[in-house]
Design an enzyme around this catalytic site. Sequence first.
Site, short mmCIF file in Angstrom:
data_model
loop_
_atom_site.label_atom_id
_atom_site.label_comp_id
_atom_site.label_asym_id
_atom_site.label_seq_id
_atom_site.Cartn_x
_atom_site.Cartn_y
_atom_site.Cartn_z
N HIS A 16 0.93 -1.30 -0.13
CA HIS A 16 0.22 0.54 -0.29
C HIS A 16 1.15 0.94 0.09
CE1 HIS A 16 -4.05 2.36 1.69
NE2 HIS A 16 -2.77 3.28 0.89
N HIS A 23 1.30 5.86 -1.99
CA HIS A 23 1.08 6.58 -2.52
C HIS A 23 2.10 7.41 -3.25
CE1 HIS A 23 -3.04 6.61 -1.11
NE2 HIS A 23 -3.01 5.74 0.11
N LYS A 32 -10.07 -0.09 -5.11
CA LYS A 32 -9.89 0.40 -4.07
C LYS A 32 -10.77 1.21 -4.06
CE LYS A 32 -7.87 1.61 -0.18
NZ LYS A 32 -6.93 3.33 0.20
N HIS A 76 -10.65 1.21 2.54
CA HIS A 76 -9.66 2.24 3.18
C HIS A 76 -11.59 2.00 4.36
CE1 HIS A 76 -8.68 5.90 5.09
NE2 HIS A 76 -9.69 6.50 5.24
N HIS A 95 -4.60 -0.34 5.63
CA HIS A 95 -3.70 0.63 7.34
C HIS A 95 -4.86 0.53 8.43
CE1 HIS A 95 -6.09 2.77 5.20
NE2 HIS A 95 -5.52 3.49 4.64
N ASP A 155 1.53 2.73 3.57
CA ASP A 155 0.88 4.21 3.23
C ASP A 155 1.26 5.19 3.66
OD1 ASP A 155 -1.43 5.80 2.41
OD2 ASP A 155 -2.18 5.80 5.36
C1 NCD Z 1 -3.58 9.24 1.99
C2 NCD Z 1 -3.35 10.47 0.33
O1 NCD Z 1 -2.66 11.45 1.07
O2 NCD Z 1 -3.82 9.51 0.36
N1 NCD Z 1 -3.14 9.44 3.61
C3 NCD Z 1 -3.38 9.52 4.56
O3 NCD Z 1 -4.07 10.04 5.72
N2 NCD Z 1 -3.19 7.95 4.93
C4 NCD Z 1 -4.89 8.72 1.78
C5 NCD Z 1 -5.29 7.39 2.41
O4 NCD Z 1 -4.49 6.39 2.47
O5 NCD Z 1 -6.54 6.94 3.15
ZN ZN Z 2 -2.97 5.79 2.07
#
Ligand code: NCD
Ligand code: ZN
Length: 355
Positions: free
Chosen positions: A12, A14, A109, A146, A184, A257
Amino acid sequence: MQITLTKPDDWHIHLREGETLNRTVYDAARQFNRVMVMPNLVNPITSVDKAIAYKKQILATLDKLIEQHPEEAQNLAHFTPLMTLYLTHDLAPSELELAKASGIIHGIKLYPMGATTLSDKGISDIKKLAPIFGRMQELGLVLQLHGEVTHPDVDIFDKEKVFIETELAYLTQTFPHLKIVLEHITTEEAVAFVLNAPKHIGATITAHHLLINRNDMFHKGIRPHHYCLPIAKRKHHQEKLLWAATSGNPKFFLGTDSAPHAQHKKENACGCAGIYSANDALAYYAMAFDKVGKLSLLPDFATRFGAQFYGLPVSETPLVALLKQTNLIPESLPLTQQDEVVPFMAGQTLTWCTQ
Ligand code: NCD
Ligand code: ZN
């Protein structure tokens, strides 16, 4: 002291897009073999065509990074992004067939609408998606959740627990064979749910939820860089997560995450949710596992369990070495030409580092 592990996967992450990829792909590729790339871009990845284009963008950045860092070329070259689709109410069941056939999409997702960063195109009524979940179950596609409700009356610290009691209970009862990853996780209720569920229901655990609890968000002042969603909970939840991650149970596996936001967007009257940990992800996990004397369980959590859950081959080479030695996390790192990102535990000294 040193431990070596087969280069792990992050289930996971971003990576964002455009120029930011220079930072995120470099950091991820140094430590990880494969990463599960979240689809919540400004223009979300809602179709297989978009996922193909996004993957190309990531791999083009990787090629550039390999040229810029010839001494690391061999290590970086192994990196593989695994793509996901952003579930909307408009997704056609036929897109699921395409996703399955594509070979590059490894998860769908689900963001409850408004639950987190870039989730405004997410789901407002989970029950309306019954035909989609039914088809996913038939195709063996993984639903990545989520897991937070968005009702404004639910306290922010209870959003995950209520999601489990309502939405997740509905999903698992109605679609008993649907493969699900609760992403998460942050609560003892999530740990208990996953433990009691069949083996096609797993969970990712971040390094930051193993290392901080909600007190750390307010230590001597408000700490925007400890703010993420789901929000860190009480200490006893943190301890339960640490217990789960180090239990050797294959349902729990690594997902950072890691979610970068420009420094000024975090240090703001309305700061964004997301913690950047890709810069030194394995060192953060090693710290957490070492704290409870369970370092020997890190390789399975980081390398084996996620791959097994997703039915992918377990990563074999090359090796990553972790050393027990002081490791100062920088105050900030360049994110783009204009912006910096403040990494998790910036300015603090870790006790582990990646060689
Ligand atoms: C994530 C993001 O910034 O894309 N932010 C976070 O607080 N984890 C999105 C997510 O996974 O909830
Ligand atoms: Zn995330």
